[in-house]
Design a protein around this motif. Structure first.
Motif, PDB file in Angstrom:
ATOM      1  N   LEU A  81       9.576  -6.085   0.574  1.00 32.71           N
ATOM      2  CA  LEU A  81       9.912  -7.116   1.567  1.00 32.71           C
ATOM      3  C   LEU A  81       9.112  -6.978   2.859  1.00 32.71           C
ATOM      4  CD1 LEU A  81      11.547  -9.513   2.536  1.00 32.71           C
ATOM      5  CD2 LEU A  81      13.416  -7.947   3.118  1.00 32.71           C
ATOM      6  N   PRO A  82       8.957  -5.787   3.461  1.00 33.90           N
ATOM      7  CA  PRO A  82       8.158  -5.726   4.696  1.00 33.90           C
ATOM      8  C   PRO A  82       6.744  -6.262   4.519  1.00 33.90           C
ATOM      9  CG  PRO A  82       9.409  -3.699   4.394  1.00 33.90           C
ATOM     10  CD  PRO A  82       9.557  -4.484   3.130  1.00 33.90           C
ATOM     11  N   SER A  83       6.112  -5.922   3.402  1.00 34.13           N
ATOM     12  CA  SER A  83       4.761  -6.422   3.156  1.00 34.13           C
ATOM     13  C   SER A  83       4.769  -7.933   2.946  1.00 34.13           C
ATOM     14  CB  SER A  83       4.165  -5.725   1.938  1.00 34.13           C
ATOM     15  OG  SER A  83       2.916  -6.279   1.594  1.00 34.13           O
ATOM     16  N   LEU A  84       5.770  -8.456   2.232  1.00 34.01           N
ATOM     17  CA  LEU A  84       5.889  -9.898   2.021  1.00 34.01           C
ATOM     18  C   LEU A  84       6.056 -10.623   3.344  1.00 34.01           C
ATOM     19  CD1 LEU A  84       6.369 -12.478   0.340  1.00 34.01           C
ATOM     20  CD2 LEU A  84       8.758 -11.766   0.110  1.00 34.01           C
ATOM     21  N   LEU A  85       6.861 -10.080   4.237  1.00 31.46           N
ATOM     22  CA  LEU A  85       7.097 -10.719   5.532  1.00 31.46           C
ATOM     23  C   LEU A  85       5.825 -10.756   6.366  1.00 31.46           C
ATOM     24  CD1 LEU A  85       9.542 -11.948   6.999  1.00 31.46           C
ATOM     25  CD2 LEU A  85       9.873  -9.744   8.122  1.00 31.46           C
ATOM     26  N   GLN A 112       3.726  -0.984  -2.724  1.00 29.68           N
ATOM     27  CA  GLN A 112       4.660  -1.950  -2.133  1.00 29.68           C
ATOM     28  C   GLN A 112       3.921  -3.025  -1.327  1.00 29.68           C
ATOM     29  OE1 GLN A 112       7.521  -1.862  -3.306  1.00 29.68           O
ATOM     30  NE2 GLN A 112       7.350   0.167  -4.232  1.00 29.68           N
ATOM     31  N   ARG A 113       2.870  -2.628  -0.650  1.00 29.64           N
ATOM     32  CA  ARG A 113       2.061  -3.633   0.063  1.00 29.64           C
ATOM     33  C   ARG A 113       1.413  -4.587  -0.927  1.00 29.64           C
ATOM     34  NH1 ARG A 113      -3.340  -4.062   1.360  1.00 29.64           N
ATOM     35  NH2 ARG A 113      -3.787  -5.397   3.164  1.00 29.64           N
ATOM     36  N   PHE A 114       0.906  -4.043  -2.024  1.00 30.97           N
ATOM     37  CA  PHE A 114       0.300  -4.879  -3.054  1.00 30.97           C
ATOM     38  C   PHE A 114       1.319  -5.863  -3.630  1.00 30.97           C
ATOM     39  CE2 PHE A 114      -0.362  -5.479  -7.636  1.00 30.97           C
ATOM     40  CZ  PHE A 114      -1.576  -6.145  -7.623  1.00 30.97           C
ATOM     41  N   LEU A 115       2.542  -5.405  -3.890  1.00 35.00           N
ATOM     42  CA  LEU A 115       3.563  -6.289  -4.450  1.00 35.00           C
ATOM     43  C   LEU A 115       3.967  -7.365  -3.449  1.00 35.00           C
ATOM     44  CD1 LEU A 115       5.855  -3.742  -6.336  1.00 35.00           C
ATOM     45  CD2 LEU A 115       4.134  -5.273  -7.294  1.00 35.00           C
ATOM     46  N   GLY A 116       4.026  -6.995  -2.171  1.00 33.51           N
ATOM     47  CA  GLY A 116       4.336  -8.001  -1.157  1.00 33.51           C
ATOM     48  C   GLY A 116       3.270  -9.084  -1.095  1.00 33.51           C
ATOM     49  N   LEU A 117       2.003  -8.689  -1.136  1.00 36.07           N
ATOM     50  CA  LEU A 117       0.914  -9.675  -1.158  1.00 36.07           C
ATOM     51  C   LEU A 117       0.966 -10.518  -2.432  1.00 36.07           C
ATOM     52  CD1 LEU A 117      -1.996  -7.407   0.132  1.00 36.07           C
ATOM     53  CD2 LEU A 117      -0.890  -9.262   1.397  1.00 36.07           C
ATOM     54  N   PHE A 118       1.326  -9.878  -3.515  1.00 42.93           N
ATOM     55  CA  PHE A 118       1.416 -10.579  -4.801  1.00 42.93           C
ATOM     56  C   PHE A 118       2.510 -11.651  -4.762  1.00 42.93           C
ATOM     57  CE2 PHE A 118       3.214 -10.712  -9.138  1.00 42.93           C
ATOM     58  CZ  PHE A 118       2.106 -11.154  -9.828  1.00 42.93           C
ATOM     59  N   LEU A 119       3.679 -11.315  -4.207  1.00 43.69           N
ATOM     60  CA  LEU A 119       4.758 -12.301  -4.092  1.00 43.69           C
ATOM     61  C   LEU A 119       4.369 -13.424  -3.130  1.00 43.69           C
ATOM     62  CD1 LEU A 119       7.826  -9.890  -3.920  1.00 43.69           C
ATOM     63  CD2 LEU A 119       7.201 -11.390  -5.815  1.00 43.69           C
ATOM     64  N   CYS A 120       3.691 -13.075  -2.049  1.00 51.41           N
ATOM     65  CA  CYS A 120       3.244 -14.100  -1.099  1.00 51.41           C
ATOM     66  C   CYS A 120       2.258 -15.057  -1.753  1.00 51.41           C
ATOM     67  CB  CYS A 120       2.620 -13.422   0.123  1.00 51.41           C
ATOM     68  SG  CYS A 120       2.077 -14.572   1.398  1.00 51.41           S
ATOM     69  N   GLN A 121       1.389 -14.533  -2.618  1.00 49.71           N
ATOM     70  CA  GLN A 121       0.448 -15.395  -3.333  1.00 49.71           C
ATOM     71  C   GLN A 121       1.181 -16.423  -4.180  1.00 49.71           C
ATOM     72  OE1 GLN A 121      -2.789 -15.378  -3.090  1.00 49.71           O
ATOM     73  NE2 GLN A 121      -3.675 -16.216  -4.939  1.00 49.71           N
ATOM     74  N   HIS A 122       2.304 -16.038  -4.786  1.00 47.77           N
ATOM     75  CA  HIS A 122       3.088 -16.972  -5.591  1.00 47.77           C
ATOM     76  C   HIS A 122       3.725 -18.058  -4.731  1.00 47.77           C
ATOM     77  CE1 HIS A 122       2.559 -13.994  -8.708  1.00 47.77           C
ATOM     78  NE2 HIS A 122       3.152 -14.769  -9.579  1.00 47.77           N
ATOM     79  N   VAL A 139      -2.580   8.015  -6.160  1.00 47.91           N
ATOM     80  CA  VAL A 139      -1.311   8.439  -5.584  1.00 47.91           C
ATOM     81  C   VAL A 139      -0.517   7.213  -5.156  1.00 47.91           C
ATOM     82  CG1 VAL A 139      -0.223   9.934  -3.883  1.00 47.91           C
ATOM     83  CG2 VAL A 139      -2.493  10.508  -4.745  1.00 47.91           C
ATOM     84  N   GLU A 140       0.722   7.124  -5.628  1.00 42.14           N
ATOM     85  CA  GLU A 140       1.613   6.042  -5.209  1.00 42.14           C
ATOM     86  C   GLU A 140       2.177   6.363  -3.825  1.00 42.14           C
ATOM     87  OE1 GLU A 140       5.673   3.679  -6.618  1.00 42.14           O
ATOM     88  OE2 GLU A 140       4.951   5.400  -7.758  1.00 42.14           O
ATOM     89  N   VAL A 141       1.907   5.476  -2.878  1.00 36.35           N
ATOM     90  CA  VAL A 141       2.331   5.671  -1.494  1.00 36.35           C
ATOM     91  C   VAL A 141       3.446   4.676  -1.180  1.00 36.35           C
ATOM     92  CG1 VAL A 141       1.582   5.657   0.908  1.00 36.35           C
ATOM     93  CG2 VAL A 141       0.035   6.472  -0.860  1.00 36.35           C
ATOM     94  N   GLN A 142       4.503   5.166  -0.545  1.00 34.04           N
ATOM     95  CA  GLN A 142       5.634   4.308  -0.208  1.00 34.04           C
ATOM     96  C   GLN A 142       5.469   3.626   1.143  1.00 34.04           C
ATOM     97  OE1 GLN A 142       6.919   4.031  -3.304  1.00 34.04           O
ATOM     98  NE2 GLN A 142       8.946   4.020  -2.417  1.00 34.04           N
ATOM     99  N   GLU A 143       4.881   4.305   2.107  1.00 32.11           N
ATOM    100  CA  GLU A 143       4.716   3.756   3.451  1.00 32.11           C
ATOM    101  C   GLU A 143       3.234   3.605   3.755  1.00 32.11           C
ATOM    102  OE1 GLU A 143       7.100   5.483   6.559  1.00 32.11           O
ATOM    103  OE2 GLU A 143       8.430   6.422   5.094  1.00 32.11           O
ATOM    104  N   THR A 144       2.870   2.423   4.225  1.00 31.82           N
ATOM    105  CA  THR A 144       1.461   2.118   4.470  1.00 31.82           C
ATOM    106  C   THR A 144       0.835   3.069   5.482  1.00 31.82           C
ATOM    107  OG1 THR A 144       1.916  -0.211   3.987  1.00 31.82           O
ATOM    108  CG2 THR A 144      -0.115   0.291   5.171  1.00 31.82           C
ATOM    109  N   ARG A 145       1.614   3.481   6.465  1.00 29.92           N
ATOM    110  CA  ARG A 145       1.054   4.333   7.517  1.00 29.92           C
ATOM    111  C   ARG A 145       0.644   5.708   6.999  1.00 29.92           C
ATOM    112  NH1 ARG A 145       6.516   5.917  10.958  1.00 29.92           N
ATOM    113  NH2 ARG A 145       7.711   6.748   9.187  1.00 29.92           N
ATOM    114  N   ASN A 146       1.108   6.089   5.816  1.00 24.84           N
ATOM    115  CA  ASN A 146       0.785   7.407   5.273  1.00 24.84           C
ATOM    116  C   ASN A 146      -0.454   7.398   4.386  1.00 24.84           C
ATOM    117  OD1 ASN A 146       3.034   8.580   6.505  1.00 24.84           O
ATOM    118  ND2 ASN A 146       4.357   8.150   4.750  1.00 24.84           N
ATOM    119  N   ARG A 147      -1.101   6.263   4.231  1.00 23.11           N
ATOM    120  CA  ARG A 147      -2.278   6.195   3.349  1.00 23.11           C
ATOM    121  C   ARG A 147      -3.383   7.121   3.817  1.00 23.11           C
ATOM    122  NH1 ARG A 147      -4.049   0.090   2.318  1.00 23.11           N
ATOM    123  NH2 ARG A 147      -5.675   1.237   1.221  1.00 23.11           N
ATOM    124  N   ASP A 148      -3.686   7.095   5.129  1.00 25.24           N
ATOM    125  CA  ASP A 148      -4.769   7.936   5.639  1.00 25.24           C
ATOM    126  C   ASP A 148      -4.422   9.416   5.518  1.00 25.24           C
ATOM    127  OD1 ASP A 148      -6.158   5.650   6.251  1.00 25.24           O
ATOM    128  OD2 ASP A 148      -5.497   5.588   8.338  1.00 25.24           O
TER     129      ASP A 148
END
Length: 914
Positions: free
Chosen positions: A618-622, A402-412, A377-386
């Motif tokens: 962006l929130p996850s990247l920040l 979105q959290r995964f993409l933020g971490l991915f951009l931060c890795q770059h 399931v694609e989740v938009q907000e991290t707080r809704n995962r549980d």
């Protein structure tokens, strides 16, 4: 006696399978071929085969009871008549009655209707609708009315003409004239051949022919409409797939995801067939049972009437589309949800803040029909995962994309240059992470028997050496108390298994892996449940897993291997030659170990980051920047456009910022935001279109940025065009010295399609922008859209890969690091090539697992083939799995005036008025 009916019904259900339908159709056609000798010879076989079919049909008809339709009864009656036609009735009947036998035999052809009954029922329902009946009635009345009127005129005028093909005879009847008039309407080919006929006949023939053309066009239109309705009706029938993948949501926008799915199956097409060698070993009880993977069957459930245009491509032939709402159980049934092996539920971005609620409703409806399938399931907000996990229950995997993409951009940002590795690692074009789980008690006992010593442990180093010989870089294992079992029609279960990445190092004390007995370099055999590795496809890892089950997957120790080599050398050419060869190998190994000891991480001064634009990542990247870079200073420049999709208030709230009592946005004055670990962020907003110019003015107020990030905003006609324009404007500001730089600058740009942004690379020239060399200005183009779809598809098809990337990109645990080599000197030039396997063994004492090499031309060799050995002088860096705190760090020096750094010459730039 009880099992017999169930077995009979089970066999009867097989009559509806496609291969059985095809076989019965061919037998029916063969039985009506006009060859007396063939029929007499095959009649006993036909009698037996169709007799069994008749028995099974009777069992099905009885099982349905009152639910059986009249068509079922009619078809069964024809089954009985067709079976009777195979009896030698001509020997029992007289000659007069035997003439009816051919008609009896032709009744078998009616049985072919059974195999097209769905289309026949749809066609009957469409043709008998009131509006179509009225249209057909109108056409029929018009045609026969014109034919009747024309024949009346010709009869009363007694005009002689060849009405029936026998010549102009005077006894032509009224019916002959009607048929002649109808033929003029039916086809333009029946127009009179020449004008040497009676003028009235010529006029009537021409008039009827012209009207007939319009009537034919009208009928073609009705026929096209009927065909269109038949096709649409076919899409309302349930899908006949079982064990397929189901995608629910905005599938018309998911072309990249579906293509990634098809490419993944195409790369693994070798697994669709069973190898004879595997079958032979299984028959001899020397290997596990062979397995076969199915064709890429997939169903898409979307909200639009017509299927996506990309489904008409040649490689999409196994994918079907159904229209429906994913929250409606009856429409899920059309897509075969109850029989699906896996489901991907995509978020609806047009739902705004209710996207996760819509997704949860679709998940709940799916679970009412299918409790066993795995759901991603694609989740938009991290707080809704549980919450999503609670709704779906076991077998549900919320994907916080979105959290995964933020971490991915931060890795770059943290590791410049890593994008070249991820191009191969996170697309289906290169090698990837795969997992293999040992299923059943038999395989668990087989791998447990590999344990050595009192503790029953397996050397991970020796396993890794054997795996690399099969083309696999072994990076981890699965441990567990439970033995995974896979039921028919289900995916490989990973619930209850513990992932242990990089077994060269101890897992954290108190962790589940530690509790199961995992220690550095030693895998507890009785808890050994699976493999994690990098390989070109799943096949090499699967092959190595089979080797372990057969007891051949652990390489001998170096002492035994060296002794075997020396003995082989002595037997071939004497002990001296063998000793010299062994000594040479030892010298090469010692040099490789010394060279590997000089590899170190390069610390980048990522102290100030400028971010232009807003994307959901962006929130996850920040948050990731604040965690990985203590004290980071981030400047965010956001536009106030796009409120129709996500209002600015919601975007600021996602960053942890609330507006003041007046509700005014930060504007060009900016607003401060505190970040964890001493970091801070300054947010600027603008209502206009030229966001890059505002970014330049804001960046000029402080120290030069070390990195600039251009995010791809989802609003707009062409988001990539907007991102490219912002980069070009920023490059012009660098060239005009409107903004200072610190000697080095990393520009990270997010594009939907990297190919569309490649031209921008040539416009960002390091020399014109004032940098000392091309290596001082780096531009990284990243397609987060492709990475997102890759992540979702591989999460659904590679068990446990979601948790794997969570550890690699998140904080703590293992990291995917870039370890740089020292500048090549005379020693590297003199030594020559370095074998990747020798390098892998040389890095083991440092707790490092290399997965790729970066050469001096920028090429990245991910999972080099066994035996590959690039020259040492060409290796610039090694990408490896390790703990970042375990490796030495070489700091990058601060910019000096000779570096071309404006900050070094001018200090802090003067503020520019906004």
């Amino acid at each position: 006696m009880a099992p017999r009916p169930s077995l009979l019904l089970h066999l009867a259900a097989a009559l509806e399978s496609r291969p059985v339908k095809l076989a019965i159709s061919l037998l029916i056609i063969a039985s009506v071929l006009p060859s007396q000798g063939l029929e007499d010879e095959l009649r006993p076989y036909f009698l037996c085969i169709f007799g069994v079919e008749l028995l099974l049909r009777a069992a099905l008809l009885r099982q349905r009871g009152r639910e059986r339709s009249r068509l079922d009864v009619v078809l069964f009656a024809f089954d009985v008549i067709a079976w009777l036609s195979f009896l030698p009735l001509e020997r029992l009947l007289d000659a007069h009655a035997a003439h009816a036998l051919p008609v009896l035999r032709l009744s078998r052809l009616f049985l072919l209707l059974r195999f097209t009954r769905e289309i026949a029922i749809d066609l009957y329902g469409i043709l008998t609708r009131r509006e179509l009946l009225e249209q057909f009635g109108l056409v029929t009345l018009a045609v026969w009315g014109l034919a009747f009127g024309s024949s009346v005129v010709l009869s009363h005028l007694a005009i002689p003409h060849d009405y029936d093909g026998r010549g102009p005879v005077p006894d032509a009847s009224f019916l002959d004239r009607i048929w002649w008039s109808f033929r003029q309407l039916e086809s333009a080919d029946n127009l009179v051949d020449n004008l040497h006929v009676h003028p009235i006949v010529a006029v009537i023939s021409l008039g009827l022919t012209m009207v007939g053309v319009f009537v034919t066009s009208f009928l073609i239109g009705i026929g096209a409409n009927v065909v269109h309705q038949v096709v649409r009706a076919a899409r309302r029938r349930p899908v006949g797939y079982a064990g397929h993948a189901l995608v629910i949501g905005p599938v018309h926008e998911a072309e990249m995801l579906v293509q990634e799915f098809v490419r993944l199956y195409e790369r693994h097409r070798a697994l669709r067939s069973i190898r004879l060698s595997e079958l032979w070993l299984w028959l001899l009880r020397r290997g596990p049972a062979p397995t076969r993977h199915a064709l890429p069957r997939m169903t898409l459930l979307g909200t639009e009437e017509d299927p996506p245009a990309y489904l008409y491509a040649a490689n999409m032939r196994w994918i079907v589309y159904r229209k429906g709402d994913g929250a409606q159980p009856e429409e899920l049934a059309l897509a075969g949800a109850a029989r699906a092996k896996r489901a991907l539920i995509l978020a609806r971005h047009d739902a705004g803040p209710d996207a996760d609620a819509v997704t949860a409703m679709a998940l709940s409806s799916f679970r009412t029909q299918n409790r066993r399938g795995h759901v991603f399931v694609e989740v938009q907000e991290t707080r809704n995962r549980d919450l999503i996990q609670a709704v779906g229950g076991p077998g549900t995997y919320p994907l916080d994309v979105q959290r995964f993409l933020g971490l991915f951009l931060c890795q770059h940002l943290i590791t410049p240059g890593v994008e070249a590795l991820y191009v191969d690692l996170m697309t289906s074009d290169g090698s990837e992470f795969y997992t293999h789980v040992f299923l059943g008690a038999g395989e668990a006992r087989a791998v447990a028997a590999l344990g050595e010593g009192a503790g029953g442990e397996i050397s991970f180093s020796r396993m890794a050496r054997a795996a690399y010989a099969h083309g696999v870089i072994l990076t981890g294992v699965f441990l567990g108390d439970v033995v995974p079992e896979r039921r028919e029609g289900e995916l490989v279960p990973v619930d209850g298994l513990v992932q242990w990445l990089n077994p060269l190092l101890d897992p954290p004390e108190g962790s589940p892996a530690w509790a199961l007995g995992a220690r550095a370099g030693r895998v507890p055999a009785r808890h050994f449940r699976g493999l994690i590795g990098v390989s070109a496809t799943y096949a090499p890892l699967r092959r190595y897993g089979r080797e372990l089950i057969m007891g051949r997957g652990v390489a001998p120790s170096h002492g035994a291997a060296a002794g075997g080599a020396a003995a082989g050398g002595a037997a071939a050419g004497g002990a001296a030659a063998g000793g010299a060869e062994a000594g040479g190998a030892e010298a090469a190994r010692a040099w490789t170990e010394a060279w590997a000891a000089t590899l170190s991480r390069r610390r980048r001064h990522l102290d100030r980051v400028l971010v232009v634009g807003y994307s959901p990542a962006l929130p996850s990247l920040l948050r990731a920047l604040a965690q990985f870079v203590p004290g980071v200073d981030v400047t965010l420049v956001l536009g106030e456009r796009g409120d129709e999709r996500m209002p600015l208030v919601d975007r600021l709230a996602s960053l942890g910022m609330t507006l003041g009592p007046g509700g005014a946005p930060p504007g060009t004055d900016g607003a401060k935001l505190s970040l964890p670990r001493g970091g801070r962020a300054t947010v600027y907003t603008q209502h206009g279109h030229d966001l890059a110019s505002l970014a330049v003015r804001c960046a000029a107020r402080g120290a030069p940025p070390s990195s600039v990030v251009f995010l791809s905003e989802p609003e707009g006609l062409d988001r990539d065009a907007r991102t490219a324009m912002r980069i070009i404007r920023f490059a012009r500001a660098l060239e005009s010295r409107e903004i200072a730089h610190g000697g080095r600058l990393h520009v990270l740009a997010e594009f939907s399609s990297v190919a569309k942004g490649e031209h921008v690379r040539s416009l960002l020239d390091a020399g014109r922008c004032g940098f000392a060399g091309p290596d001082r200005l780096r531009l990284s183009l990243v397609s987060t859209e492709r990475i997102k779809n890759y992540f979702m598809v591989h999460s659904a098809f590679v068990p446990g890969v979601t948790t794997l990337y969570e550890e690699l990109l998140g904080e703590g645990g293992q990291d995917l690091l870039r370890i740089e080599a020292r500048p090549p000197g005379a020693a590297e030039q003199a030594h020559g090539p370095i074998g990747f396997n020798e390098l892998r063994e040389a890095l083991e004492p440092r707790g490092v697992i290399p997965v790729a090499l970066e050469l001096d031309d920028g090429a990245v060799l991910l999972n080099p083939e066994p035996g590959s050995a690039p020259p040492a002088a060409r290796i610039r860096a090694v990408y490896a799995l390790a703990r970042s705190e375990d490796l030495a760090v070489e700091s990058e020096r601060r910019p000096r005036e000779s570096d071309g750094g404006d900050a070094a010459r001018a200090g802090e730039a003067q503020p520019i008025s906004a």
